[in-house]
Design a protein around this motif. Sequence first.
Motif, short mmCIF file in Angstrom:
data_model
loop_
_atom_site.label_atom_id
_atom_site.label_comp_id
_atom_site.label_asym_id
_atom_site.label_seq_id
_atom_site.Cartn_x
_atom_site.Cartn_y
_atom_site.Cartn_z
N GLY A 1 25.43 37.85 51.89
CA GLY A 1 24.52 38.98 51.97
C GLY A 1 24.39 39.70 50.65
N SER A 2 25.49 39.80 49.90
CA SER A 2 25.44 40.42 48.59
C SER A 2 26.58 39.91 47.72
CB SER A 2 25.50 41.95 48.69
OG SER A 2 26.76 42.36 49.12
N ALA A 3 26.32 39.93 46.42
CA ALA A 3 27.32 39.55 45.43
C ALA A 3 27.33 40.62 44.35
CB ALA A 3 26.99 38.19 44.83
N GLU A 4 28.49 40.81 43.74
CA GLU A 4 28.65 41.79 42.68
C GLU A 4 28.84 41.07 41.35
OE1 GLU A 4 32.13 43.89 43.93
OE2 GLU A 4 31.14 44.72 45.70
N LEU A 5 28.13 41.52 40.32
CA LEU A 5 28.24 40.93 38.99
C LEU A 5 28.69 42.02 38.02
CD1 LEU A 5 25.54 39.62 40.47
CD2 LEU A 5 25.54 38.30 38.40
N THR A 6 29.79 41.75 37.31
CA THR A 6 30.32 42.73 36.36
C THR A 6 30.56 42.05 35.02
OG1 THR A 6 31.47 43.82 38.19
CG2 THR A 6 32.13 44.44 35.97
N LEU A 7 29.95 42.58 33.96
CA LEU A 7 30.18 42.11 32.61
C LEU A 7 31.45 42.80 32.11
CD1 LEU A 7 29.16 40.40 30.23
CD2 LEU A 7 27.88 42.42 29.47
N VAL A 8 32.45 41.99 31.71
CA VAL A 8 33.77 42.53 31.35
C VAL A 8 34.10 42.14 29.91
CG1 VAL A 8 36.23 42.49 31.93
CG2 VAL A 8 34.53 42.36 33.75
N ARG A 9 34.60 43.11 29.15
CA ARG A 9 35.06 42.88 27.77
C ARG A 9 36.46 43.45 27.64
NH1 ARG A 9 30.96 45.23 24.34
NH2 ARG A 9 29.85 43.31 24.87
N PRO B 1 34.92 46.95 32.27
CA PRO B 1 33.47 46.74 32.48
C PRO B 1 32.67 47.27 31.29
CG PRO B 1 34.47 47.81 34.38
CD PRO B 1 35.50 47.80 33.30
N VAL B 2 31.67 46.50 30.87
CA VAL B 2 30.78 46.91 29.79
C VAL B 2 29.63 47.74 30.36
CG1 VAL B 2 29.22 46.07 27.98
CG2 VAL B 2 31.37 44.88 28.43
N LEU B 3 29.14 47.33 31.51
CA LEU B 3 28.03 47.98 32.21
C LEU B 3 28.45 48.23 33.65
CD1 LEU B 3 25.19 45.58 31.01
CD2 LEU B 3 25.60 47.89 30.15
N PRO B 4 27.74 49.09 34.36
CA PRO B 4 28.04 49.24 35.79
C PRO B 4 27.84 47.90 36.53
CG PRO B 4 26.62 51.01 35.04
CD PRO B 4 26.70 50.02 33.92
N THR B 5 28.61 47.71 37.58
CA THR B 5 28.49 46.49 38.40
C THR B 5 27.10 46.43 39.01
OG1 THR B 5 30.84 46.45 38.87
CG2 THR B 5 29.41 45.31 40.43
N ARG C 1 18.87 38.71 32.45
CA ARG C 1 18.33 39.21 31.18
C ARG C 1 18.91 40.57 30.80
NH1 ARG C 1 12.09 38.17 32.25
NH2 ARG C 1 12.86 38.72 34.29
N ALA C 2 19.11 41.46 31.75
CA ALA C 2 19.64 42.79 31.43
C ALA C 2 21.07 42.70 30.88
CB ALA C 2 19.61 43.68 32.66
N LEU C 3 21.84 41.73 31.34
CA LEU C 3 23.21 41.55 30.85
C LEU C 3 23.23 40.89 29.48
CD1 LEU C 3 24.95 40.30 34.12
CD2 LEU C 3 24.95 42.61 33.19
N ALA C 4 22.23 40.06 29.20
CA ALA C 4 22.18 39.32 27.94
C ALA C 4 22.14 40.24 26.74
CB ALA C 4 20.99 38.37 27.93
N LYS C 5 21.53 41.39 26.88
CA LYS C 5 21.42 42.34 25.76
C LYS C 5 22.77 42.93 25.39
CE LYS C 5 16.79 43.61 27.25
NZ LYS C 5 15.98 44.65 27.88
N ALA C 6 23.68 43.04 26.34
CA ALA C 6 24.97 43.69 26.10
C ALA C 6 26.12 42.72 25.88
CB ALA C 6 25.30 44.61 27.27
N CYS C 7 25.96 41.44 26.19
CA CYS C 7 27.11 40.53 26.15
C CYS C 7 27.40 40.03 24.74
CB CYS C 7 26.93 39.38 27.12
SG CYS C 7 25.87 38.06 26.54
N GLN C 8 28.67 39.69 24.53
CA GLN C 8 29.16 39.12 23.28
C GLN C 8 30.02 37.91 23.61
OE1 GLN C 8 31.48 42.15 21.34
NE2 GLN C 8 29.75 43.56 21.14
N PRO C 9 30.14 36.97 22.66
CA PRO C 9 31.05 35.85 22.91
C PRO C 9 32.45 36.37 23.20
CG PRO C 9 29.69 35.41 20.99
CD PRO C 9 29.44 36.84 21.38
#
Length: 163
Positions: free
Chosen positions: A71-79, A83-87, A98-106
């Motif tokens: 029904g739902s999944a949570e995605l969290t960018l972590v550094r 968390p880098v951005l809100p889940t 695409r919204a996560l691509a702007k903030a992510c780093q290797p």
Amino acid sequence: MHLPSLKRLLLAVALAAPSAACAQPDCPKPVLRVLLDQGEVPAAGSALALRATLQVQADPACPTPARYAFGSAELTLVRRGRPVLPTRRTTQPQVDLRALAKACQPGDHLYIFIPYASLAVVAADGQQRPYRQLRRPQPGRSSIDLSTEESKGISFNWLLTKE
């Protein structure tokens, strides 16, 4: 009606009664896979794609194949563990990243989590039944939830690498 016939009748009624789909005791929990255009995200990680597909499958060790939906999944960018951005939540298997691509780093991780409460087993006729674990925490033991994320659902930890 004599006793053996009554026992058979009661057994038939009990077996025919509908119930929630339950994890099979001999099956490991389902597996969350992340698919890109070129295939599955490898365990060693890959660069973040602009789009991905989330897929829940039965573990290969499960003797009985099963289909799952969520029904739902949570995605969290972590550094570095934070968390880098809100889940973000998604209700669709196809995810726009695409919204996560702007903030992510290797070296960042994209942590994807599907709680068991959001997971369903899909029957052959397409009907969905809630997935539930065999073991449940006992209510009233503590007001603090000490269970780990691992015991609450399935996840995928995607290591993000350079292009």
